[in-house]
Write a protein that holds these residues in place. Structure first.
Motif, PDB file in Angstrom:
ATOM      1  N   GLY B 120       4.798   8.069   0.952  1.00 51.32           N
ATOM      2  CA  GLY B 120       3.929   8.583  -0.375  1.00 51.32           C
ATOM      3  C   GLY B 120       5.088   8.892  -1.422  1.00 51.32           C
ATOM      4  N   ASN B 130       6.825   7.606  -7.563  1.00 49.94           N
ATOM      5  CA  ASN B 130       6.293   6.902  -6.671  1.00 49.94           C
ATOM      6  C   ASN B 130       5.151   6.034  -6.683  1.00 49.94           C
ATOM      7  N   PHE B 132       2.831   4.804  -5.372  1.00 50.49           N
ATOM      8  CA  PHE B 132       0.864   4.794  -4.889  1.00 50.49           C
ATOM      9  C   PHE B 132       1.336   6.601  -4.623  1.00 50.49           C
ATOM     10  N   ASN B 133      -0.523   6.815  -4.970  1.00 48.24           N
ATOM     11  CA  ASN B 133      -0.693   8.021  -4.544  1.00 48.24           C
ATOM     12  C   ASN B 133      -0.608   8.443  -3.350  1.00 48.24           C
ATOM     13  N   VAL B 137      -1.964   7.268   0.195  1.00 49.88           N
ATOM     14  CA  VAL B 137      -0.614   6.884   1.514  1.00 49.88           C
ATOM     15  C   VAL B 137      -1.313   6.890   2.732  1.00 49.88           C
ATOM     16  N   THR B 275       0.639   7.227 -10.959  1.00 47.05           N
ATOM     17  CA  THR B 275       0.524   6.564 -10.545  1.00 47.05           C
ATOM     18  C   THR B 275      -0.728   5.835 -11.124  1.00 47.05           C
ATOM     19  N   SER B 276      -0.920   6.349 -12.845  1.00 50.28           N
ATOM     20  CA  SER B 276      -1.625   5.391 -13.401  1.00 50.28           C
ATOM     21  C   SER B 276      -1.601   4.999 -14.183  1.00 50.28           C
ATOM     22  N   ARG B 309      -8.673   3.024  -0.951  1.00 51.28           N
ATOM     23  CA  ARG B 309      -8.041   1.461  -0.504  1.00 51.28           C
ATOM     24  C   ARG B 309      -8.155   0.347  -1.944  1.00 51.28           C
ATOM     25  N   LEU B 312      -5.153   2.548  -4.333  1.00 48.03           N
ATOM     26  CA  LEU B 312      -4.129   2.341  -3.776  1.00 48.03           C
ATOM     27  C   LEU B 312      -3.281   1.247  -4.560  1.00 48.03           C
ATOM     28  N   ASN B 315      -2.807   1.344  -8.103  1.00 53.79           N
ATOM     29  CA  ASN B 315      -1.979   1.455  -8.637  1.00 53.79           C
ATOM     30  C   ASN B 315      -0.591   0.660  -7.821  1.00 53.79           C
ATOM     31  N   MET B 316      -0.859  -0.404  -7.325  1.00 50.56           N
ATOM     32  CA  MET B 316       0.213  -0.950  -7.080  1.00 50.56           C
ATOM     33  C   MET B 316       0.213  -3.013  -8.653  1.00 50.56           C
ATOM     34  N   THR B 318      -0.689  -1.209 -11.583  1.00 55.36           N
ATOM     35  CA  THR B 318      -0.864  -0.029 -12.670  1.00 55.36           C
ATOM     36  C   THR B 318       1.285  -0.189 -14.021  1.00 55.36           C
TER      37      THR B 318
END
Lengths: 430, 501
Positions: B120, B130, B132-133, B137, B275-276, B309, B312, B315-316, B318
């Motif tokens: 992660g 990173n 993703f959080n 993960v 991640t934001s 979910r 995550l 996050n993708m 962001t």
């Protein structure tokens, strides 16, 4: 303010108590003073005296005419020496005219005083130009330019906010010359053609506020405006927004506002009354790098080194000498540079270790940027040299107020990243 | 004299990243601490649960810190202690373990914590890099790796099903008032649900406490208040839409923000700065996006715990959000308002449409599921008395056969309007003092859970156990909340045998 924009300012611990109430110390230079001939830029300057000439306080020494007319007057009496290149407060070497002081400080009248109430507006603006008055807020922009062609100006804002930490020079100058503040404000009001003048001051400066309020009782055109204790409340844009709730594109005159610093108003009042240009200034010497932080009254052209020695010296072996306040002032790697006519402070801080850790993208810099920019994004774009993105992110709008670095909890030099981005833009333009 | 040069500004705010992380750590510790105390004081759980929760927390911390220390030494080749104090592995560890149910064995925590930290976070370049959080993960990985055992947090004897899991089995729609009451009573009512009076993940259950912690963090400017507020408000709004379309009561939106780690996610996970998005409008869009996806995953997906979910997934996107909002914000206020409004409106419409497609469903009963056997630590404190009635005792030689009626889950949850007790036959060899067999005579609990309790694998465990060890049965726990009726019956039978006539 809508939900989707940050506060665009922040409260800073001002450390103003270090110098706000102790005695003002007068420092007279003993030997040479160095009169800066330019503003750090290489503007053409015409020196009007020769080596060996005798001069008095107020003698016209030189004149710049491009891009703006700026006459330069002597701050001491004595003998003219050579022109010498030395470090300037803008962190660039430039030419200084050496005057060897005779220690007498004999005064000469620089120009005839005028009564602003009977003079025409044009005469008044010419007077401001010839007095060599430069905005005392720190940028050193010639004052008369703002008053040349006022169109639809309705408000004059006298900026007494002084939001930089440590600096109390404006505050002390105001306390010293309250009557001149009102007098100068009225003169600028006439020059500006505005209907009313606002004296903007932080609301926590209660003592001065009360005194000004009392003086304004019979001045219907002037009002007191108390601002929150936030940085950078003294920045033109932030202050104008705070007062008018309007934003402008380039200059506040677009929305009918002219802004001038309080010390500028006071300096003008004194020029009008006595026919003299600025020769002495009240300068804040503060910070934990000094044994005795204090406000000093000193002829401009005096070196920082001489002043620091006179007020008790440094408190540490390793210090940061900052021309101005710690937020916007530049660190000068020597103390052999001089006070200019528009200086307001020298901040001396102990050098403490500082280490940046990786950016966690918290976005605090974005939320507090007074110009409403995205400093972290500008830094990211700069890191990959994406110039188009830098343009899109309006990096050129940054005034380098230092807020993004200040607020960064990871101690990253965010402002420096934005500076690099701005430089990259400048290079591309060339 | 030395005059050092440094770029301006030479003034820094007192709040440092290190201090932000310290306060955040303490806040997460408070939330986890609440649950440990709750387990300790709860008569149905007791110290063993509290100790297990503590060992889960300790395990997660040790694994995460150890992994980063090794990484620092052998891969990054940096001074270990300094690396750790600038990387904050304990935050990830605490967040990860906070999302795990108390009935999880330690090896799940070890693997999950390792994945959180290594996959992660570290392989992306460590703190700040990173995508993703990391805790998310680890959590998602655990769900996939350990299957339904983790994902559904399948209840052991005492802990029961998680609220969302029961909702999941019912298609997210309950309209009958008495059924709603019965459902909520499992978790001590709506207030119990809101204030964490039930057993679930060890950090997620107490919505009220997390809310207060979030308030504190917002006031201290550790987190941006807009993120949790927008997220919870959006989640509430979307649930209100579903409530309106399905004719449910106001309990439903309140339920939806009180469960599934919604508040935990809002305060601790969505606000993860790394991640934001970095701009305020970006964070608002991010929060709306998570609320929207979580709502859809809950009502349409076949997996509970939609919040993680959704985080995550968001996050993708962001970097996309950040890129899309690049510009001069001061000049783009209208564009931002329009974008936020559009995202919200589209989400609202989609949720409205989705609401019309869902309906109450009969609980799903797998044909040949094998119950999961959990950790053997959580058992012997069960109550031995109450709700049992020995119907008959038959002595045949050494073997004594008890037929015992005991009120099972049907009485507690009352899905059926006419609950009946379970009838269980327990055979004990009074000479060897061992259990011969345990079988169901009649089963009256929720149909969906029968497979686990009455399954031979579960009941077979009792065969041959000694009854005199400490006057109670100690077996590997089974997989459903109905099992307590079985345990009670067995304990009653043992008591009957051991009590002097």
């Amino acid at each position: 303010m809508p939900l989707w924009i940050g506060p665009m300012n922040a409260h800073l611990n001002g450390h103003k108590e270090l110098t706000s109430h102790n005695e003002i110390v007068t420092v007279k230079p003993k030997g040479e003073v160095y009169i800066p001939l330019s503003n750090g830029n290489n503007a053409a300057v015409e020196v009007l005296v020769k080596e060996g000439d005798k001069v008095k306080v107020g003698t016209l020494l030189a004149k710049r005419s491009v891009p703006f007319v700026v006459p330069i007057y002597s701050s001491v009496s004595g003998t003219v020496g050579v022109v010498k290149s030395m470090m300037h407060a803008v962190m660039r070497p430039c030419d200084h005219l050496v005057i060897v002081s005779d220690g007498k400080f004999e005064k000469a009248q620089s120009f005839s005083p005028i009564d602003y109430t009977s003079a025409t507006r044009d005469e008044l603006v010419d007077f401001i130009m010839n007095s060599g008055l430069m905005g005392c807020g720190g940028a050193g922009f010639p004052t008369y330019i703002k008053y040349k062609n006022p169109v639809n100006i309705h408000t004059l804002i006298i900026n007494a906010v002084e939001c930089e930490p440590y600096i109390t020079a404006d505050y002390r100058t105001m306390k010293e010359f309250l009557d001149d503040l009102i007098y100068g404000t009225k003169a600028l009001l006439k020059a500006s053609t505005a209907k009313e003048a606002i004296i903007a001051i932080k609301k926590n400066k209660v003592e001065v506020c009360t005194k000004i309020q009392a003086l304004l009782a019979n001045e219907p055109q002037i009002k007191l405006f108390m601002t929150p204790d936030k940085y950078p409340m003294g920045w033109e844009r932030t202050l104008v927004y705070e007062f008018t709730h309007k934003r402008y594109d380039k200059l506040p005159s677009e929305i009918g506002v002219i802004v001038n610093n309080a010390t500028t108003a006071i300096a003008l009042a004194q020029s009008l009354k006595y026919g003299s240009a600025i020769d002495e200034k009240i300068i804040t010497f503060s910070g934990d790098g000094l044994k005795h932080p204090v406000n000093v009254k000193v002829p401009y052209g005096t070196t920082v080194k001489e002043i620091v020695e006179a007020i008790g010296g440094y408190s540490a072996e390793d210090v940061l000498v900052i021309a101005g306040g710690p937020m916007m002032g530049k660190t000068i790697p020597t103390d052999n540079f001089v006070i200019t006519s528009y200086s307001n402070a020298i901040t001396i801080l102990k050098t403490t270790p500082q280490e940046a850790i990786p950016c966690m993208r918290c976005g605090r810099c974005n939320d507090t940027c007074p110009a409403g920019l995205l400093p972290v994004r500008i830094n990211n774009a700069e890191a990959v040299a994406d110039l188009d993105l830098i343009v899109k992110l309006a990096a050129d709008q940054c005034i380098e107020c230092g807020m993004c670095s200040y607020i960064c909890p990871s101690r990253i030099d965010v402002t420096e990243g934005v500076r690099r981005a701005k430089r990259a833009l400048m290079l591309r333009k060339k | 004299m030395k005059f050092t040069f440094r770029v301006s500004p030479n003034y820094r705010q007192p709040l440092s990243t290190q201090w932000i992380m310290t306060e955040l750590t303490l806040c997460i510790a408070v939330v986890l601490g609440y649950n440990v105390v709750y387990y300790y004081l709860n008569p149905n759980l007791g110290p063993e649960y509290a100790i297990h929760a503590l060992s889960m927390i300790a395990t997660s911390l040790v694994v995460a810190i150890g992994t980063e220390a090794l990484w620092a030494k052998f891969y990054a080749k940096k001074p270990v202690l300094k690396y750790l104090t600038q990387s904050f592995p304990w935050v990830t560890a605490l967040l990860f373990v906070g999302m795990m149910g108390v009935n999880k064995p330690l090896y799940v925590i070890i693997v999950g914590s390792l994945v959180s930290t290594l996959i992660g976070k570290l392989i992306f370049g460590g703190f700040g890099q990173n995508i993703f959080n990391p805790a998310g993960v680890g959590r998602a990985f655990s769900v996939l790796a350990f299957g339904g055992f983790i994902a559904s947090q399948f209840p052991d004897v005492v802990t029961g099903a998680t609220p969302n899991q029961v909702m999941e089995s019912l298609g997210w729609v309950i309209t009958k008032p008495e059924a709603v009451t019965a459902y909520l009573n499992q978790f001590n009512g709506l207030w119990g649900l809101f204030s964490g009076q039930y057993v679930g993940a060890i950090g997620e259950t107490n919505t009220l406490l997390i809310m207060l912690v979030g308030l504190y963090l917002s006031v201290r400017k550790i987190i941006d208040w807009r993120v949790p507020v927008v997220f919870i408000a959006s989640l509430f709004t979307f649930a209100t839409i579903i409530m309106y379309f399905k004719g449910m009561g106001w309990w439903y939106p309140i339920f939806s923000i009180s469960t599934g780690g919604a508040m935990f996610g809002a305060v601790f996970m969505l606000t993860d700065p790394v991640t934001s998005p970095t701009s305020i409008p970006g964070r608002i869009i991010f929060a709306i996006g998570v609320a929207f996806l979580a709502t859809l995953i809950r009502v349409k997906g076949h997996l509970p715990e939609g919040v993680i979910r959704s985080i995550l997934f968001m996050n993708m996107v962001t970097p996309l959000i950040d890129r899309g909002l690049d510009g001069w914000p001061l000049k783009a206020m209208k564009k931002y308002a329009f974008t936020i409004g559009t995202v919200f409106a589209v989400s609202l419409l989609t949720v409205s449409f989705t609401a019309t497609t869902i309906s109450y469903k009969e609980p799903y009963v797998p044909e040949d599921s094998i119950p999961n056997l959990g950790d053997p630590i959580l058992f012997s404190t069960l109550p031995t008395a109450g709700n049992v009635n020995i119907v008959s005792t038959t002595v045949t030689g050494d073997i004594t056969t008890f037929v015992i009626e005991t009120k099972g889950h049907a009485y507690e949850a009352e899905w059926e309007t006419d609950p009946k007790p379970n009838v269980i036959e327990v055979k004990i060899n009074t000479v060897t003092k061992t259990i011969v067999s345990v079988t169901f005579v009649t089963y009256h609990d929720t149909a969906s859970l029968q497979y686990a309790t009455s399954h031979p694998v579960f009941l077979k465990q009792f065969d041959g156990l000694s009854i005199i060890v400490d006057n109670s049965v100690d077996v590997v726990i089974g997989a459903t909340f109905t099992t307590d009726s079985v345990i009670r019956a067995v304990n009653a039978a043992i008591a009957a045998v051991l009590t002097p006539q």
